[in-house]
Design a protein around this motif. Structure first.
Motif, PDB file in Angstrom:
ATOM      1  N   ASP B 186      -8.532  -4.449  -0.607  1.00  0.00           N
ATOM      2  CA  ASP B 186      -7.417  -4.015  -1.435  1.00  0.00           C
ATOM      3  C   ASP B 186      -7.317  -2.490  -1.401  1.00  0.00           C
ATOM      4  OD1 ASP B 186      -5.790  -3.201  -3.464  1.00  0.00           O
ATOM      5  OD2 ASP B 186      -6.828  -4.280  -5.061  1.00  0.00           O
ATOM      6  N   PRO B 187      -6.237  -1.937  -0.822  1.00  0.00           N
ATOM      7  CA  PRO B 187      -6.166  -0.486  -0.714  1.00  0.00           C
ATOM      8  C   PRO B 187      -5.940   0.136  -2.085  1.00  0.00           C
ATOM      9  CG  PRO B 187      -4.114  -1.476   0.037  1.00  0.00           C
ATOM     10  CD  PRO B 187      -5.022  -2.614  -0.318  1.00  0.00           C
ATOM     11  N   GLY B 188      -6.854   0.916  -2.531  1.00  0.00           N
ATOM     12  CA  GLY B 188      -6.744   1.487  -3.863  1.00  0.00           C
ATOM     13  C   GLY B 188      -7.848   1.000  -4.765  1.00  0.00           C
ATOM     14  N   ALA B 189      -8.800   0.257  -4.205  1.00  0.00           N
ATOM     15  CA  ALA B 189      -9.901  -0.263  -5.011  1.00  0.00           C
ATOM     16  C   ALA B 189     -11.221   0.130  -4.373  1.00  0.00           C
ATOM     17  CB  ALA B 189      -9.800  -1.777  -5.105  1.00  0.00           C
ATOM     18  N   PHE B 190     -12.197   0.510  -5.187  1.00  0.00           N
ATOM     19  CA  PHE B 190     -13.473   0.964  -4.608  1.00  0.00           C
ATOM     20  C   PHE B 190     -14.660   0.629  -5.487  1.00  0.00           C
ATOM     21  CE2 PHE B 190     -13.406   4.682  -7.415  1.00  0.00           C
ATOM     22  CZ  PHE B 190     -12.043   4.821  -7.662  1.00  0.00           C
ATOM     23  N   GLU B 226     -15.375   0.465   7.176  1.00  0.00           N
ATOM     24  CA  GLU B 226     -14.939   1.744   6.612  1.00  0.00           C
ATOM     25  C   GLU B 226     -15.928   2.283   5.581  1.00  0.00           C
ATOM     26  OE1 GLU B 226     -13.158  -0.893   7.031  1.00  0.00           O
ATOM     27  OE2 GLU B 226     -11.179  -0.427   7.856  1.00  0.00           O
ATOM     28  N   ALA B 344      -7.030   4.842 -10.223  1.00  0.00           N
ATOM     29  CA  ALA B 344      -6.576   5.809  -9.219  1.00  0.00           C
ATOM     30  C   ALA B 344      -5.072   5.985  -9.355  1.00  0.00           C
ATOM     31  CB  ALA B 344      -6.940   5.335  -7.814  1.00  0.00           C
ATOM     32  N   GLY B 345      -4.507   6.803  -8.509  1.00  0.00           N
ATOM     33  CA  GLY B 345      -3.076   7.061  -8.582  1.00  0.00           C
ATOM     34  C   GLY B 345      -2.813   8.276  -9.442  1.00  0.00           C
ATOM     35  N   VAL B 418      -3.894   1.034  -9.882  1.00  0.00           N
ATOM     36  CA  VAL B 418      -3.242   2.236  -9.405  1.00  0.00           C
ATOM     37  C   VAL B 418      -2.119   2.580 -10.378  1.00  0.00           C
ATOM     38  CG1 VAL B 418      -2.065   3.361  -7.488  1.00  0.00           C
ATOM     39  CG2 VAL B 418      -3.829   1.652  -7.031  1.00  0.00           C
ATOM     40  N   PHE B 432       6.035  -0.583   0.340  1.00  0.00           N
ATOM     41  CA  PHE B 432       4.700  -0.196   0.793  1.00  0.00           C
ATOM     42  C   PHE B 432       3.785  -1.430   0.941  1.00  0.00           C
ATOM     43  CE2 PHE B 432       0.340   0.642  -0.541  1.00  0.00           C
ATOM     44  CZ  PHE B 432      -0.057   1.544   0.427  1.00  0.00           C
ATOM     45  N   PHE B 433       3.781  -2.292  -0.078  1.00  0.00           N
ATOM     46  CA  PHE B 433       2.895  -3.456  -0.017  1.00  0.00           C
ATOM     47  C   PHE B 433       3.335  -4.452   1.042  1.00  0.00           C
ATOM     48  CE2 PHE B 433       1.445  -2.068  -4.262  1.00  0.00           C
ATOM     49  CZ  PHE B 433       0.102  -1.985  -3.954  1.00  0.00           C
ATOM     50  N   PHE B 436       2.177  -3.375   4.280  1.00  0.00           N
ATOM     51  CA  PHE B 436       0.759  -3.716   4.414  1.00  0.00           C
ATOM     52  C   PHE B 436       0.599  -5.175   4.825  1.00  0.00           C
ATOM     53  CE2 PHE B 436      -3.277  -5.176   2.607  1.00  0.00           C
ATOM     54  CZ  PHE B 436      -4.153  -4.236   3.122  1.00  0.00           C
TER      55      PHE B 436
END
Ligand code: FMN
Ligand code: SF4
Ligand code: SF4
Ligand code: FES
Ligand code: FES
Lengths: 178, 584
Positions: B186-190, B226, B344-345, B418, B432-433, B436
């Protein structure tokens, strides 16, 4: 029966001549550890920096797989590079958090600084520029990663500076992998 | 005395390496023999690089440390014993205020222990749960305890963990596998990255316990490529655990064998889906397959396999140290325990937070996250990534639990939040999504492969001012067909970002379609650039930087933009020092 799908597909790959003996150890390891195709391709990419066509063909022969299968796996995963790449690989994050915080401008600045498009490498094989979906440093967005090291809170200006600094420190150390 | 430096990926990205080098250099110059150790992320990324000085008075935390500050810290704090108050954000007596409303189960050790030293983990009760489980409990009682805890999967869908373990246990076959899903796509999650980097042994311990419960002897960690640092720390941790017999044969004298191998992903979001992940582990293209059979019946090479998320496993040791009931005491009726969120965001205090389930979004975003950057207006929070949706301001008091979030049309997902403000265009977000999803669709199902592409084309059109009202209808129809016609959840949930933005931000769509305007001023083709006569000083900067030669005007006279030539690049806005370019 023959068709030219294979030729068409092979046009996507690099026909550079490489020293395939580097593959001996990779294939040995695969046989020893009963490994899988992805690991073989990862090891091959580690050895060559990308996946040359000769190497892919060799993997097919030596692992007893059809070429189509090897090409299938190699093209499915974005990690695999089918073309040579530069000494430094710049990954520009285009994830949600980075997008919201202006990653487009960073990518644009880097393209301009390096004078290449995303997905390409500089002619001196110093840099390759690639997009990734997220580097996991989202709260420092926008983020780029160069050879495994992340840089956060970027502005177009600071992103350019990182590239300039690397160029400066590399000066004189000519790299030519072609 | 000891120096501890935040050395997660974020910390490094913020400059922790330079700071560490500087400490090493000056300490050597001054002949000071002080232990410098690394730690993972405490979760306050905006304070990175973070340095803790630990002496007999406690812990003093310095934030945003630069190499120049290092000299000062050594001189004043370490040599002269005078903490530098203005740089300190937390002390033992007055810890970070941001931690006040958090409950740390998963992140308990993150930012505190050295993840590369197993002793640090064991000194903090590490592997005690394992010892208890393998020597005092049966697989059945282990599963019962997880059932009492109410733990649900943290990977997205929130499936009860005990049920999956039980199914794998009951599956026939002597060869079974435990898989840790560390694909975090999930882009935006870490969250998972931070846990793996900050406390890898907790994940290992959770996996070994799961192995014991379902009578499996092998484990895989499928980690995305990554995350090089996470992989590095996991490797170290696995070796250390083997050396201490927490992994390997006859673990802690119990007769139970278990070992773990790391597999690196190769960059495909869909490989987070269970069956695709298994295909990828087998070295194939990561394409999902129909369920049933579920992995618990037929997984890795047809053997019973149980897949859990990183955070799910990281909760497990705590549950066995403190009891399932203690875990269940946190949270709501259906969602127990805590959840880690990655903020984030457009948020002031971006980072990781761990809160009891049931806390409201407002408390998380404003209470802990500090609100919106530059005190802008909050517009929406995106949860669940490409499978999730945007939750608008009116729903800020929604509690974070699986069911309440689902009701908004978003999903809990893995924990990415986000935050978006007035400068984020919601149509652009949906676009954007979709972009993706189109890139990440594995291509097996026609609806997912082609349907999402058609949706993206429509959204592209709307964002460039070519949209028509009928498009909204078409989008809705496509959403339903894609949801119903897709095999896996990637396609099945791909419409969510579009559906939620249309539901909550229809006016923005209408502004793009009918007025050809982008209210957030993000969609460049819809913007008009004009020069504000009152403030233009005639410096000619904009005219010099305009790639289209659209700007004319003499030095020290008001300039003008020829709209027919303007390519809407925005350069003039960036270069104008007097902010004289108006954007509409
Ligand atoms: C497209 C797609 C991507 C996914 N990505 C992840 C992921 O990156 N990490 C994860 O833990 N689960 C991911 N999942 C969910 C997993 O399929 C699975 O439900 C989860 O790992 C189960 O673990 P849990 O029960 O502990 O939540 C994904 C699902 C789909 C459909
Ligand atoms: S829904 Fe999409 S990603 Fe999932 S199996 Fe079908 S094509 Fe592949
Ligand atoms: S937006 Fe770009 S093209 Fe248009 S006037 Fe400004 S600089 Fe020129
Ligand atoms: S969105 Fe860019 S690092 Fe995650
Ligand atoms: S500092 Fe690592 S998670 Fe933020």
């Amino acid at each position: 029966m023959s068709c030219d799908c294979e030729k068409k597909l092979e046009a996507e790959f690099s026909t550079n001549k490489v020293d395939t003996s580097l593959m001996d150890e990779v294939i040995d390891k695969f046989k020893r550890e009963n490994g899988n195709l992805i690991s073989v391709l990862q090891d091959a990419q580690e050895a060559y920096g990308y996946l040359p066509l000769d190497v892919l063909k060799m993997i097919a022969d030596r692992t007893g797989n059809k070429r189509a299968k090897i090409y299938g796996v190699a093209t499915f995963y974005s990690q695999f590079r089918l073309k040579p790449r530069g000494k430094y690989i710049i990954l520009t994050c285009q994830g949600t958090a980075c997008h919201v915080n202006g990653s487009d401008a960073i990518a644009e600045a880097l393209c301009e600084e390096l004078n290449i498009k995303v997905g390409d490498s500089t002619s001196d094989w110093m840099f390759s520029l690639e997009e990734v979906a997220c580097l996991g440093c989202c709260s420092l967005a926008p983020v780029i990663m160069i050879n495994g090291e992340a840089f956060g809170n970027l502005t177009p200006k600071s992103a350019r500076k990182i590239v300039k600094d690397i160029y400066a420190s590399e000066k004189g150390v000519a790299v030519n992998e072609d | 005395m000891k120096i501890r430096i935040g050395f997660g990926s974020c910390g490094i990205a913020a400059g922790a390496k330079k700071v560490t080098d500087k400490f090493g250099q000056i300490l050597a110059e001054k002949n000071l023999n002080i232990d410098v150790s690394v730690t993972g992320c405490i979760g306050m990324c905006y304070y990175e690089p973070i340095v803790d000085i630990i002496d007999d008075k406690g812990v003093f935390t310095y934030a945003n440390v630069t190499p120049t500050m290092v000299e000062e810290i050594i001189e004043r704090h370490i040599v002269n014993g005078e903490p530098i108050q203005e740089h300190i954000v937390s002390t033992t007596q007055e810890p970070y205020p941001q931690l006040k409303n958090q409950v740390r189960i998963v992140l308990k050790n993150c930012g505190i222990i050295n993840p590369e030293k197993i002793e640090d983990y064991t000194e903090n009760d590490g592997y005690k749960a394992l010892n208890k489980v393998v020597n005092e409990m049966t697989p059945e009682t282990v599963i019962d305890e997880i059932k009492i805890s109410g733990l649900r999967g943290r990977g997205g869908a929130g499936f009860p963990t005990w049920f999956k373990w039980d199914a794998a246990k009951k599956s026939k076959g002597s060869e079974k596998y435990v898989v840790c899903n560390a694909d975090e796509g999930d882009p935006g999650a870490f969250m998972d990255r931070s846990v793996l980097e900050g406390d890898p042994h907790a994940v290992l311990e959770g996996m070994i316990i799961a192995g014991y419960a379902m009578e499996a002897n092998y484990g895989f960690i499928y980690c995305r490529a990554e995350y090089p640092l996470a992989i590095e720390r996991l490797k170290i941790a696995i070796q250390q655990a083997r050396d201490k017999n927490y992994l390997g044969k006859n673990i802690l004298g119990s007769g139970f064998d278990f070992d773990i191998v790391i597999k690196t992903g190769a960059g495909a979001f869909v490989c987070g889906e269970e069956t695709a992940l298994i295909a990828s582990l087998e070295g194939e293209r990561g394409m999902p397959r129909l369920k049933p059979p579920f992995p618990a019946q037929s997984g890795y090479y047809g053997k019973p396999t149980n897949i859990n998320n990183v955070e799910t496993f990281a909760n497990v040791p705590w549950i066995f140290r403190n009891g399932g009931a203690a875990f269940a005491a946190y949270g709501t009726k259906t969602s127990k325990g805590t959840k880690v969120f990655a903020l984030a965001g457009k948020i002031k205090n971006g980072g990781l937070v761990e809160v009891p389930m049931g806390m409201t979004l407002r408390e998380v975003i404003y209470g802990i996250g500090g609100g919106i950057k530059q005190d802008n207006e909050f517009k929406a929070v995106q949860m669940g990534g490409p499978s999730g949706g945007c939750i608008p301001r009116a729903l800020l008091d929604t509690p974070v639990d699986y069911e309440s979030i689902n009701q908004t049309g978003a999903i809990m997902g893995s924990g990415g939040m986000v935050v978006m403000d007035e400068e984020t265009c919601m149509v652009d977000m949906a676009r954007f999504f979709l972009d993706f999803t189109v890139k990440e669709s594995c291509g097996k199902c026609t609806y997912c492969r082609i349907g999402t592409k058609r949706m993206l084309e429509i959204l592209d059109r709307i964002c460039t001012g070519e949209g028509v009202l009928e498009d909204l209808n078409t989008l809705q129809i496509l959403c339903t067909s894609i949801r119903d016609g897709s095999l896996c959840a990637l396609g099945g949930t791909a419409p969510n970002p579009v559906l939620t933005t249309i539901r909550y931000f229809k006016d923005e769509y209408l502004a793009h379609i009918e007025d050809k305007k982008c209210p957030a001023k993000q969609c460049k083709p819809l913007l008009t650039y004009t020069i504000i006569e009152e403030s233009c000083k005639g410096c000619t900067l904009c005219a010099q930087k305009c790639p289209a030669q659209a700007i004319t005007g003499e030095l020290k006279k008001v300039h003008e933009i020829d709209q027919s030539k303007c390519v809407k690049c925005g350069n003039c806005v960036t270069v104008c020092k007097t902010k004289s370019i108006a954007v509409e």
